[in-house]
Design a protein around this motif. Structure first.
Motif, short mmCIF file in Angstrom:
data_model
loop_
_atom_site.label_atom_id
_atom_site.label_comp_id
_atom_site.label_asym_id
_atom_site.label_seq_id
_atom_site.Cartn_x
_atom_site.Cartn_y
_atom_site.Cartn_z
N LEU A 72 8.70 5.70 11.51
CA LEU A 72 7.34 5.80 12.03
C LEU A 72 6.35 5.19 11.04
O LEU A 72 5.41 4.48 11.43
CB LEU A 72 7.00 7.26 12.31
CG LEU A 72 5.59 7.55 12.85
CD1 LEU A 72 5.28 6.73 14.09
CD2 LEU A 72 5.44 9.04 13.15
N ALA A 73 6.56 5.47 9.75
CA ALA A 73 5.70 4.86 8.73
C ALA A 73 5.83 3.35 8.75
O ALA A 73 4.84 2.62 8.59
CB ALA A 73 6.08 5.41 7.35
N GLY A 74 7.06 2.85 8.97
CA GLY A 74 7.25 1.41 9.08
C GLY A 74 6.52 0.83 10.28
O GLY A 74 5.96 -0.27 10.21
N ASN A 99 3.80 -2.12 9.85
CA ASN A 99 4.17 -3.46 10.30
C ASN A 99 3.68 -3.79 11.70
O ASN A 99 3.16 -4.89 11.94
CB ASN A 99 5.70 -3.61 10.23
CG ASN A 99 6.23 -3.37 8.83
OD1 ASN A 99 5.64 -3.82 7.85
ND2 ASN A 99 7.33 -2.63 8.72
N GLU A 100 3.83 -2.86 12.64
CA GLU A 100 3.43 -3.14 14.01
C GLU A 100 1.94 -2.91 14.23
O GLU A 100 1.25 -3.72 14.84
CB GLU A 100 4.24 -2.26 14.97
CG GLU A 100 3.86 -2.42 16.44
CD GLU A 100 4.20 -3.79 17.00
OE1 GLU A 100 3.55 -4.20 17.98
OE2 GLU A 100 5.10 -4.45 16.44
N LEU A 101 1.42 -1.80 13.71
CA LEU A 101 0.02 -1.46 13.92
C LEU A 101 -0.88 -1.93 12.78
O LEU A 101 -2.10 -1.77 12.84
CB LEU A 101 -0.12 0.06 14.10
CG LEU A 101 0.67 0.65 15.28
CD1 LEU A 101 0.54 2.17 15.31
CD2 LEU A 101 0.18 0.06 16.60
N GLU A 102 -0.27 -2.45 11.71
CA GLU A 102 -0.99 -3.01 10.57
C GLU A 102 -1.96 -2.01 9.95
O GLU A 102 -3.10 -2.33 9.60
CB GLU A 102 -1.73 -4.29 10.98
CG GLU A 102 -0.78 -5.39 11.47
CD GLU A 102 -1.54 -6.65 11.87
OE1 GLU A 102 -2.77 -6.58 12.03
OE2 GLU A 102 -0.87 -7.68 12.03
N ILE A 124 -18.11 11.28 19.94
CA ILE A 124 -18.84 11.48 18.68
C ILE A 124 -17.88 11.43 17.50
O ILE A 124 -18.14 10.78 16.48
CB ILE A 124 -19.60 12.83 18.72
CG1 ILE A 124 -20.71 12.79 19.77
CG2 ILE A 124 -20.18 13.16 17.34
CD1 ILE A 124 -21.39 14.13 20.00
N ILE A 125 -16.74 12.12 17.65
CA ILE A 125 -15.76 12.15 16.57
C ILE A 125 -15.14 10.78 16.35
O ILE A 125 -15.01 10.31 15.21
CB ILE A 125 -14.67 13.19 16.87
CG1 ILE A 125 -15.27 14.60 16.88
CG2 ILE A 125 -13.53 13.11 15.86
CD1 ILE A 125 -14.30 15.69 17.27
N LEU A 126 -14.76 10.12 17.44
CA LEU A 126 -14.14 8.80 17.32
C LEU A 126 -15.11 7.80 16.71
O LEU A 126 -14.72 6.93 15.92
CB LEU A 126 -13.64 8.32 18.68
CG LEU A 126 -12.49 9.12 19.29
CD1 LEU A 126 -12.18 8.66 20.70
CD2 LEU A 126 -11.24 8.99 18.42
N SER A 127 -16.38 7.91 17.07
CA SER A 127 -17.38 7.01 16.49
C SER A 127 -17.54 7.27 15.00
O SER A 127 -17.80 6.35 14.21
CB SER A 127 -18.72 7.21 17.20
OG SER A 127 -19.75 6.44 16.60
N ASN A 128 -17.36 8.52 14.61
CA ASN A 128 -17.52 8.88 13.21
C ASN A 128 -16.34 8.47 12.35
O ASN A 128 -16.49 7.97 11.23
CB ASN A 128 -17.74 10.39 13.10
CG ASN A 128 -17.91 10.85 11.65
OD1 ASN A 128 -16.99 11.38 11.06
ND2 ASN A 128 -19.09 10.62 11.10
N CYS A 129 -15.12 8.66 12.87
CA CYS A 129 -13.93 8.40 12.04
C CYS A 129 -13.39 6.98 12.19
O CYS A 129 -12.63 6.52 11.33
CB CYS A 129 -12.84 9.42 12.34
SG CYS A 129 -12.06 9.24 13.95
N GLN A 130 -13.75 6.28 13.29
CA GLN A 130 -13.33 4.90 13.50
C GLN A 130 -11.81 4.73 13.32
O GLN A 130 -11.35 4.05 12.41
CB GLN A 130 -14.08 3.97 12.54
CG GLN A 130 -15.57 3.89 12.75
CD GLN A 130 -15.93 3.21 14.07
OE1 GLN A 130 -15.48 2.10 14.35
NE2 GLN A 130 -16.75 3.86 14.86
N PRO A 131 -11.00 5.29 14.22
CA PRO A 131 -9.55 5.23 14.04
C PRO A 131 -8.98 3.83 14.26
O PRO A 131 -9.51 3.05 15.07
CB PRO A 131 -9.02 6.20 15.10
CG PRO A 131 -10.06 6.17 16.18
CD PRO A 131 -11.36 6.02 15.46
N ARG A 132 -7.93 3.54 13.54
CA ARG A 132 -7.23 2.28 13.71
C ARG A 132 -6.44 2.29 15.02
O ARG A 132 -6.32 1.26 15.71
CB ARG A 132 -6.26 2.07 12.54
CG ARG A 132 -5.43 0.81 12.59
CD ARG A 132 -6.23 -0.36 12.11
NE ARG A 132 -5.45 -1.59 12.11
CZ ARG A 132 -5.93 -2.76 11.71
NH1 ARG A 132 -7.18 -2.85 11.28
NH2 ARG A 132 -5.17 -3.83 11.74
#
Length: 586
Positions: free
Chosen positions: A306-308, A312-315, A360-368
């Protein structure tokens, strides 16, 4: 019974037959009756003591090793004379002493050719010491010595008193006596297994820190993740091969038919009734290590892949946020550890929040990217509508939607495993837990890997958590109460974690009774839901040794029903920013 408690009882059960063997060997060969009386007397005494152990054993805690002792033996290598019995080894020990007694009684008038009662009965007594010792040993060196001690007596019993019929050896023209072929085959096969078993034991010893051969200490180390990765795979394979020969398991079983056919009656009985159980018992007594190694290998591989996939896939880069939208699940834990491995930050989201609150949360944390349980896909896509493109990773079933997505299985399936980045400092952020507080919009509390580690350490010490605990997670895991109060500490301690995807008091009561749950955390509302449920009075909750209550005011009315059923409760207090801690027992 004090001398049973101090370990003298088990020690006598093990070594009385060996003392008897020494006395038998000192008797003149002509005194056949005395030889038989001494042999019978010592195995009878050993059996009588094993019956006494039945009465001294506490059957309320069969999972714990009892009636043993732990003494310094070989300090230069850290090996100790550590013995004890639990609910599995106890019946095996009694069986061993009883079968030995029956074999000795049978041999009184039925000695096989070439007769020689002195040697034959002495071998039975030595064999008894090896069998009995195997069932009580809790040190790998001690276990190995007893385990191997049974080989030589059986080898000689088959080779000297076995079937003298001539047979043709497969692949050779020469004929040999069945007893010689069977005894040599028995010895070579079991010696082959012993080499791999010894290599596995030595590997565990040198990997442990501090070095130890103590089985219980090694089991706890394994539950804490000391034996993982490639090392765990190799040790697991070595121990599996070593014990598989002894069971025996296909295709390593071919020595058994020849040994049974060639052995004298007593030897065949001892082989079938006790010795063949030694390999299976080895799987049990080393089960904590073997199961831990297997679980560690699987968990390590899953998290590493999963870490890989993240890298690699999600950069995903160090410091990137990875959001999670779904119910409590093992996938959330795997994602937490994968994030820790690459330096990313997990942001678990409350799936009950409205689209506006989540935005609001997603705007604040800006997830990859966002890992989304399939049933919440539409909710996630609504949150992202009109905003920046964010990759969705779906799990727990198929789903359809408009945004580009990737299945978790596909992400893991094609990823290369990634090992721990040892250069990451302890203060690397690994978790952002959003808390609304009392005013304003939700605020993210940034928690480091160091904070989670010491929180887990504090909880394992506060709750005296061990690898034998069964922890039930009913609190939602987007909250630190569900993720860090008991769940991650339980993993740190090597305990078993049972996760309910969502709280249901009826289902939780069933799990408590079925799994023998020992620890859980609940809010006062959850506690009241338990005690007001129709199944509350009829459910066996005696396994619970601690229920932690918190996240709201805990009143006496909440605690009283639990106290009436003799369930200890603990009030926990803490901030999301500082993680909860127990504040007192009630």
């Amino acid at each position: 019974m004090d001398w049973f408690e101090s370990g003298w009882g088990l020690s006598l059960i093990v070594f009385l037959p060996l003392v008897g063997a020494a006395l038998v060997l000192m008797l003149p060969k002509a005194q056949e009756r005395a030889t038989k009386l001494v042999s019978l007397g010592f195995v009878l005494a050993s059996f009588g003591l094993s019956v006494g152990v039945l009465f001294a054993f506490d059957f309320d805690v069969t999972e714990k090793f009892q009636l043993g002792t732990d003494l310094t033996w070989i300090p230069s290598i850290g090996s100790r004379f550590h013995i004890g019995i639990d609910g599995i080894s106890l019946p095996m020990l009694v069986l061993s002493t009883f079968i030995t007694l029956l074999a000795m009684v049978y041999s009184w008038k039925h000695l096989p050719e070439p007769h020689n009662p002195k040697a034959f009965l002495a071998l039975i007594l030595v064999l008894a010491t090896g069998m009995n010792g195997t069932f009580v040993a809790l040190d790998l060196v001690l276990f190995f010595i007893f385990f191997e001690l049974v080989l030589l007596p059986m080898y000689f019993m088959i080779g000297i008193w076995g079937d003298r019929t001539k047979m043709r050896v497969p692949g050779f023209k020469r004929e040999v006596e069945t007893r010689l072929y069977a005894s040599i085959k028995f010895f070579l096969f079991t010696l082959f297994g012993s080499v791999f078993m010894l290599l596995g034991f030595l590997a565990l010893y040198f990997k442990s820190d501090p070095h130890t051969f103590d089985m219980l200490v090694l089991a706890d180390m394994g539950q804490m993740g000391v034996f993982t990765g490639t090392f765990g795979a190799w040790v697991f394979a070595a121990l599996l091969l070593g014990f598989a020969v002894k069971v025996p398991m296909w295709p390593l079983h071919t020595w058994l038919p020849d040994a049974h056919t060639a052995a004298p009656t007593v030897g065949s009985v001892l082989l079938a009734a006790v010795m063949l159980k030694l390999g299976t018992y080895g799987f049990d007594i080393e089960g904590a290590n073997l199961l831990t190694l297997l679980q560690s290998i699987l968990a390590e591989t899953e998290v590493a892949r999963l870490a890989g996939g993240l890298l690699n896939e999600l950069e995903v880069q160090r410091g990137d946020r990875i959001a999670y939208l779904g119910q409590s699940s093992p996938e959330l834990l795997e994602l937490l550890f994968a994030c820790a491995r690459v330096g990313a930050i997990l942001v678990p989201l409350n799936a009950r929040m409205t689209v506006e609150q989540l935005r609001i949360i997603l705007s604040n944390c800006q997830p990859r990217c966002i890992f989304v349980e399939s049933s919440f896909r539409q909710h996630a896509e609504s949150c992202l509508e009109g905003g920046e493109a964010v990759r969705l990773v779906l799990f727990a079933g198929p789903s359809s939607g408009e945004l580009d997505s990737l299945e978790l299985e596909a992400l893991i399936g094609k990823a290369k495993p990634v090992q721990w980045n040892k250069e990451l400092p302890l203060d690397t952020p690994v978790l952002i837990a959003y808390t609304s507080g009392t005013t304003g919009v939700p605020k993210g509390a940034v928690l480091t890997q160091e904070a989670l580690f010491y929180s887990a350490l504090n909880s394992t010490l506060a709750y005296d958590m061990t690898s034998s605990d069964e922890v039930l997670t009913i609190f939602p895991m987007f909250h630190v109460g569900g993720l860090t109060v008991h769940t991650t500490p339980a993993i740190h301690a090597g305990a078993t974690v049972n996760i309910l995807r969502q709280f249901d008091p009826g289902q939780a009561l069933k799990e408590i009774e079925r799994r023998g749950v020992t620890i859980m955390v609940a809010s006062p509302a959850m506690a009241r839901a338990f005690t007001s449920h129709p199944d509350w009075e009829n459910t066996n909750i005696s396994s619970l040794r601690c229920v932690a209550l918190g996240a709201a005011i805990v009143t006496l009315e909440v605690i009283r029903p639990w106290a009436e059923r003799s369930v200890p409760t603990v009030v926990i207090y803490g901030l999301t920013e500082a993680l909860p801690l127990p504040s007192g027992c009630l």
